[in-house]
Design an enzyme around this catalytic site. Structure first.
Site, PDB file in Angstrom:
ATOM      1  N   ASP A  39     107.175  51.688  51.852  1.00 50.21           N
ATOM      2  CA  ASP A  39     107.193  51.115  52.820  1.00 50.21           C
ATOM      3  C   ASP A  39     108.052  50.148  52.775  1.00 50.21           C
ATOM      4  O   ASP A  39     108.622  49.223  52.121  1.00 50.21           O
ATOM      5  CB  ASP A  39     105.679  51.046  53.410  1.00 50.21           C
ATOM      6  N   TYR A  67      99.679  48.439  41.684  1.00 53.22           N
ATOM      7  CA  TYR A  67     100.259  47.770  42.973  1.00 53.22           C
ATOM      8  C   TYR A  67      99.320  46.203  42.411  1.00 53.22           C
ATOM      9  O   TYR A  67      98.126  46.133  42.224  1.00 53.22           O
ATOM     10  CB  TYR A  67      99.403  48.056  44.494  1.00 53.22           C
ATOM     11  N   ASP A  81      99.153  47.513  58.648  1.00 49.03           N
ATOM     12  CA  ASP A  81      99.398  46.389  58.095  1.00 49.03           C
ATOM     13  C   ASP A  81     100.162  45.075  58.837  1.00 49.03           C
ATOM     14  O   ASP A  81     100.142  45.298  60.414  1.00 49.03           O
ATOM     15  CB  ASP A  81     100.796  47.021  57.440  1.00 49.03           C
ATOM     16  N   ARG A 172      97.321  50.825  52.058  1.00 45.45           N
ATOM     17  CA  ARG A 172      96.908  49.548  53.708  1.00 45.45           C
ATOM     18  C   ARG A 172      95.460  50.684  53.924  1.00 45.45           C
ATOM     19  O   ARG A 172      94.532  50.040  55.165  1.00 45.45           O
ATOM     20  CB  ARG A 172      97.954  49.442  54.435  1.00 45.45           C
TER      21      ARG A 172
END
Length: 303
Positions: A39, A67, A81, A172
């Site tokens: 993203d 991540y 988010d 998310r």
């Protein structure tokens, strides 16, 4: 002709396509693509292939990804988010023990419903387009896997997560669902991809024009196709077999000639099998193939 896998550190605010467009200009090569979309607000490792190495992108996109994420507890948003509109807030947070317990419940998670603001298609339309019109199209749950997850609760309401997940996992949504389970709501405020399979962001270069990196430096830092697939099973070909493959003729290979790759990597949920990498006598990656009892089918050839 240059055929490389580039490791790039995507800057915040860039789309994954922005990175590809930048590399096309710098490298002077139209055949450039990426494996694993990030993203715009996310940063970190993006695998970008050049030339014939683009044929590896599907196999690379299946790699598990690691991540470093930060979720803010107490605020839920419509996009899950920080880019979204707050839906509800609270100053009452659960205990650290409760948070750690719910985080641990995410380990081994096997199903997830994609968020409304995502590129997943339902009845031919992407969810985010319907959501922007105020319409709700709900996708069904999809198989995923949370392989590893650890939480740092020292800076609440901001919760730092270090996690390794399968392809197709929305981090998310993990943050959102964690907030729902805790009863306080949550949304993702930062996301950085640190690894994709064996590749680390520490090896990556930036695509930012301000750094002045030229094509020669990117290629000097890049990975050769033969070194980009340590997770794939492999077979070494004889010279005559290699000549045939270069002309599109599959070799006759029994399972006894196929050996595991040096790196063991799990397939994402729903994955049938890794393709087999076929190597020429000089060690160059020659092709990707599917080997079954019916024979060998060439998927990609690097002539």
């Amino acid at each position: 002709m240059a055929d490389f896998l580039h490791l790039l550190d995507k800057p915040e605010g860039w789309t994954s396509h922005d990175v590809v467009a930048r590399m096309r200009r710098v490298l002077g090569e139209r055949r450039v693509g990426h494996a694993g979309t990030l993203d715009p607000f996310a940063t970190g490792l993006l695998l970008v292939a050049e030339g014939r190495a683009t044929a590896l992108l599907h196999a690379l996109s299946l790699l598990p990804k690691r991540y470093l994420a930060c979720a803010r507890l107490g605020v839920a948003t419509d996009t899950q988010d920080r880019t979204g509109v707050p839906l509800r807030t609270t100053r009452t947070l659960p205990s650290r023990q409760a948070i750690e317990s719910e985080v641990e419940r995410l380990r081994g998670l096997t199903m997830q419903r994609p968020p409304l603001y995502s590129a997943v298609k339902v009845r031919g339309e992407r969810l985010y387009k319907a959501a922007r019109r105020g319409e709700t199209l709900e996708a069904g749950e999809r198989p995923i896997r949370v392989y590893e997850i650890a939480a740092d609760v020292e800076s609440l309401p901001d919760l730092t997560l270090d996690l390794t997940v399968s392809r197709g996992t929305y981090v998310r949504t993990l943050a959102h669902d964690l907030g729902e389970a805790l009863g306080c709501g949550a949304h993702l405020i930062s996301l950085r991809r640190t690894q994709s399979g064996p590749f680390s962001v520490e090896q990556a270069l930036t695509p930012l024009p301000s750094r002045g990196i030229e094509a020669s430096e990117y290629r000097a830092n890049a990975v050769l196709p033969s070194h980009a697939v340590p997770h794939l099973p492999r077979a070494a070909l004889e010279e005559e077999e290699a000549r045939g493959v270069r002309h599109g003729r599959p070799p006759r290979l029994g399972p006894e000639r196929v050996t595991p790759g040096p790196l063991s990597v799990p397939l994402p949920p729903g994955g049938a099998a890794w393709p087999t990498a076929l190597f020429a006598p000089d060690g160059a990656l020659l092709a990707l193939a599917q080997i079954s009892p019916e024979g060998v089918r060439l998927l990609r050839v690097f002539p």
